[in-house]
Design an enzyme around this catalytic site. Structure first.
Site, mmCIF file in Angstrom:
data_model
loop_
_atom_site.group_PDB
_atom_site.id
_atom_site.type_symbol
_atom_site.label_atom_id
_atom_site.label_comp_id
_atom_site.label_asym_id
_atom_site.label_seq_id
_atom_site.Cartn_x
_atom_site.Cartn_y
_atom_site.Cartn_z
ATOM 1 N N HIS A 306 -1.250 -3.001 0.644
ATOM 2 C CA HIS A 306 -0.303 -4.023 1.104
ATOM 3 C C HIS A 306 1.097 -3.588 0.738
ATOM 4 O O HIS A 306 1.301 -2.993 -0.325
ATOM 5 C CB HIS A 306 -0.617 -5.378 0.458
ATOM 6 C CG HIS A 306 0.034 -6.509 1.172
ATOM 7 N ND1 HIS A 306 1.328 -6.894 0.918
ATOM 8 C CD2 HIS A 306 -0.420 -7.309 2.158
ATOM 9 C CE1 HIS A 306 1.637 -7.896 1.726
ATOM 10 N NE2 HIS A 306 0.594 -8.168 2.489
ATOM 11 N N ASP A 363 -7.258 -9.420 4.805
ATOM 12 C CA ASP A 363 -8.093 -9.129 5.974
ATOM 13 C C ASP A 363 -9.428 -8.498 5.627
ATOM 14 O O ASP A 363 -10.263 -8.312 6.507
ATOM 15 C CB ASP A 363 -7.328 -8.203 6.941
ATOM 16 C CG ASP A 363 -6.193 -8.934 7.635
ATOM 17 O OD1 ASP A 363 -6.381 -10.114 7.944
ATOM 18 O OD2 ASP A 363 -5.137 -8.327 7.847
HETATM 19 N N1 CMC Z 1 -6.324 3.755 3.105
HETATM 20 C C1 CMC Z 1 -5.986 4.962 2.590
HETATM 21 N N2 CMC Z 1 -4.763 5.260 2.095
HETATM 22 C C2 CMC Z 1 -3.837 4.296 2.143
HETATM 23 C C3 CMC Z 1 -4.110 3.016 2.665
HETATM 24 C C4 CMC Z 1 -5.408 2.754 3.157
HETATM 25 N N3 CMC Z 1 -5.713 1.551 3.653
HETATM 26 N N4 CMC Z 1 -2.997 2.241 2.588
HETATM 27 C C5 CMC Z 1 -2.045 3.023 2.039
HETATM 28 N N5 CMC Z 1 -2.554 4.264 1.761
HETATM 29 C C6 CMC Z 1 -1.841 5.378 1.096
HETATM 30 C C7 CMC Z 1 -0.862 6.045 2.048
HETATM 31 O O1 CMC Z 1 -1.469 7.112 2.728
HETATM 32 C C8 CMC Z 1 0.218 6.495 1.088
HETATM 33 O O2 CMC Z 1 -0.275 7.619 0.403
HETATM 34 P P1 CMC Z 1 0.769 8.808 -0.077
HETATM 35 O O3 CMC Z 1 1.665 8.140 -1.071
HETATM 36 O O4 CMC Z 1 -0.114 9.843 -0.664
HETATM 37 O O5 CMC Z 1 1.473 9.256 1.162
HETATM 38 C C9 CMC Z 1 0.274 5.355 0.047
HETATM 39 O O6 CMC Z 1 -1.050 4.792 0.057
HETATM 40 C C10 CMC Z 1 1.295 4.279 0.370
HETATM 41 O O7 CMC Z 1 1.021 3.765 1.684
HETATM 42 P P2 CMC Z 1 2.128 3.340 2.754
HETATM 43 O O8 CMC Z 1 1.539 3.476 4.117
HETATM 44 O O9 CMC Z 1 3.399 4.075 2.467
HETATM 45 O O10 CMC Z 1 2.350 1.833 2.370
HETATM 46 P P3 CMC Z 1 3.035 0.740 3.284
HETATM 47 O O11 CMC Z 1 3.556 -0.292 2.369
HETATM 48 O O12 CMC Z 1 3.991 1.366 4.238
HETATM 49 O O13 CMC Z 1 1.807 0.159 4.167
HETATM 50 C C11 CMC Z 1 -0.114 -1.067 4.821
HETATM 51 C C12 CMC Z 1 1.079 -0.979 3.846
HETATM 52 C C13 CMC Z 1 -0.754 -2.428 4.673
HETATM 53 C C14 CMC Z 1 0.402 -0.916 6.261
HETATM 54 C C15 CMC Z 1 -1.116 0.065 4.479
HETATM 55 O O14 CMC Z 1 -1.601 -0.115 3.175
HETATM 56 C C16 CMC Z 1 -2.283 0.119 5.469
HETATM 57 O O15 CMC Z 1 -2.161 0.766 6.511
HETATM 58 N N6 CMC Z 1 -3.426 -0.577 5.179
HETATM 59 C C17 CMC Z 1 -4.532 -0.648 6.115
HETATM 60 C C18 CMC Z 1 -4.236 -1.697 7.173
HETATM 61 C C19 CMC Z 1 -4.359 -3.129 6.663
HETATM 62 O O16 CMC Z 1 -5.326 -3.475 5.981
HETATM 63 N N7 CMC Z 1 -3.367 -3.966 7.025
HETATM 64 C C20 CMC Z 1 -3.378 -5.393 6.667
HETATM 65 C C21 CMC Z 1 -2.253 -5.758 5.748
HETATM 66 S S1 CMC Z 1 -2.491 -7.387 5.021
HETATM 67 C C22 CMC Z 1 -2.406 -8.478 6.353
HETATM 68 C C23 CMC Z 1 -1.009 -8.713 6.781
HETATM 69 O O17 CMC Z 1 -0.347 -9.570 6.190
HETATM 70 O O18 CMC Z 1 -0.562 -8.032 7.708
#
Ligand code: CMC
Length: 427
Positions: A306, A363
């Protein structure tokens, strides 16, 4: 403490005032930055940018705190009714019995949907995704209710609010029923708001509808948990579309489109599809964990991570408990629930997930409950949208009442410098 930050660049130095929130959060107010220095800030994904001051929802991602208007999400999910939470979010205080009754009656008055909208719904292919259909129908509502488009006074806003609160559940039920091949009907307006939604969705033409208190209570809880989450992607979309005075229905329609994506609300669909795929593939959790950690593989563990929660998502804890209870009460044994629990267990002790502070989000378990209630996977995010409606309304209303300026970020241009046009025969 000095309530200002200093910015030095080259020979110049300026003071930027700090803004302090009611929970002592500090922000640097850069409102006059460009006027004073010619500089802008760049922050892709707005990871460090506050777009507004808001009095609606407080979230502390480090401590796992979520509060609507000061009330803990845990107590609201446990004790409140979705409609009173909607009132609280939109108008700022929990309603009295009389205020709640009036709100419900005003919503009921406005819950008719023009029958011509059915023609639009009928014209979508049966393969259309319910979120795309819902967004289109919500946008189309504007054409049928032109007086709700550009509203300025609080009375006009109230009218638009009760209209969308009344009509969106009908559209949600119709979108769901169209997908299931069921006739499109209206509700029973002697029922409460949530009970009526359940009836509109689940009533079958060949038998008497008997309400299921377990389903009603689970739906009430899920809608409350989804109701607001401060400046997330879809809410920011609603605020920015609304800031052009495009109107409430158009803003909500845009919010629905933003919510659709799998990185946002669409994750509830993606989670169950992922769990199903793991099950069909023999249930090898370790293999999928490996894939999630492999940077050359686009696979992510859906329902994990998140932007703001870096400890735990309080909504996920409540939903995990509810998933066990609801499946138990309904006598459903869903093998994907077991896979989800094992996946969570593995992830919570895996250094990749621990180091990056990746925990189950709202989710991860919600889809499993929706599925137990008889909602198809593609319609999960439509339910999220229904829950998020009061939050979107509250944020839109706050933005309009605060007379916020039109949202219009800047950029740093990195394209070609000036060059003369070359006619096609010389390219
Ligand atoms: N699986 C594997 N690796 C992950 C995941 C995941 N679900 N989420 C983040 N990471 C890794 C990412 O690859 C990065 O690694 P590194 O630092 O080595 O490059 C690190 O963790 C930070 O991730 P980020 O993408 O920079 O974080 P963000 O804040 O931009 O994204 C997120 C947050 C929710 C989009 C992301 O965690 C994600 O894609 N999760 C899966 C989709 C999901 O479950 N979304 C629902 C969010 S909650 C409902 C809502 O309110 O929308």
């Amino acid at each position: 403490m000095n309530k200002a930050a200093s910015l030095r660049f080259g020979e110049k130095s300026i003071e930027l005032p700090l803004i302090e929130g009611s929970e002592n959060e500090l922000g640097i107010n850069i409102k006059d930055l460009r006027a004073k220095t010619g500089l802008i800030t760049v922050d892709p994904g707005y990871k460090n940018t506050g777009s507004c001051e808001s009095a609606i929802t407080f979230l502390d991602g480090e401590k796992g705190i979520l509060r609507y208007r000061g009330y803990d999400i845990e107590s609201l999910a446990q004790d409140a009714d979705f409609l009173e939470v909607a009132y609280l979010l939109i108008f700022g205080e929990l309603p009295t019995k009389e205020q709640l009754e009036k709100f419900l009656n005003d919503i009921k008055e406005e819950s008719l949907v023009n029958e011509d909208l059915k023609k639009i719904l009928e014209s979508f292919p049966s393969t259309a995704h319910p979120m795309g259909v819902l967004s289109s129908l919500t946008s189309a509502l504007t054409s049928f209710n032109p007086s709700s488009v550009n509203v300025d006074s609080e009375e006009e806003m109230y009218k638009a609010i009760v209209r969308i609160m009344g009509k969106l559940p009908v559209l949600v039920a119709w979108v769901f029923r169209k997908k299931e091949g069921l006739p499109l009907k209206y509700g029973d307006y002697s029922l409460g708001y949530v009970e009526n939604i359940a009836r509109m969705m689940f009533r079958k033409p060949n038998k008497e509808y008997i309400p299921n208190p377990v389903v009603d209570a689970a739906l009430n809880k899920l809608l409350i948990l989804h109701a607001d989450h401060e400046q997330n992607c879809s809410t920011s979309t609603v605020r920015i579309v609304g800031s052009s005075h495009a109107g409430l229905f158009a803003s909500i329609s845009a919010g629905i489109s933003a919510l659709w994506g799998p990185l946002h609300g669409g994750a509830n669909q993606a989670v169950v599809e992922m769990l199903e795929a793991i099950r069909e593939d023999g249930g090898d959790i370790k293999h999928y964990m490996q894939r999630a950690k492999d940077k050359s593989d686009p696979f992510r563990l859906m329902g994990f991570g998140h932007r703001v929660y870096k400890n735990f998502d309080p909504r996920a804890r409540i939903i995990k408990k509810a998933a066990d209870e609801v499946l138990n009460d309904l006598g459903i044994d869903d093998p994907v629930l077991e896979i989800a629990k094992k996946l969570e267990e593995e992830a919570l002790r895996d250094p990749y997930f621990v180091d990056r502070k990746l925990y189950p989000n709202v989710d991860f378990y919600s889809g499993i409950i929706y599925r137990a209630m008889g909602i198809s996977t593609e319609t999960f995010t439509v339910m999220f949208a229904l829950g998020r409606l009061p939050g979107w309304i509250a944020q839109w209303r706050e933005m309009r009442l605060n007379k916020e300026p039109i949202g219009r970020p800047r950029q740093i241009y990195v394209g070609e410098n000036h060059r003369p046009f070359v006619p096609i025969n010389r390219r």
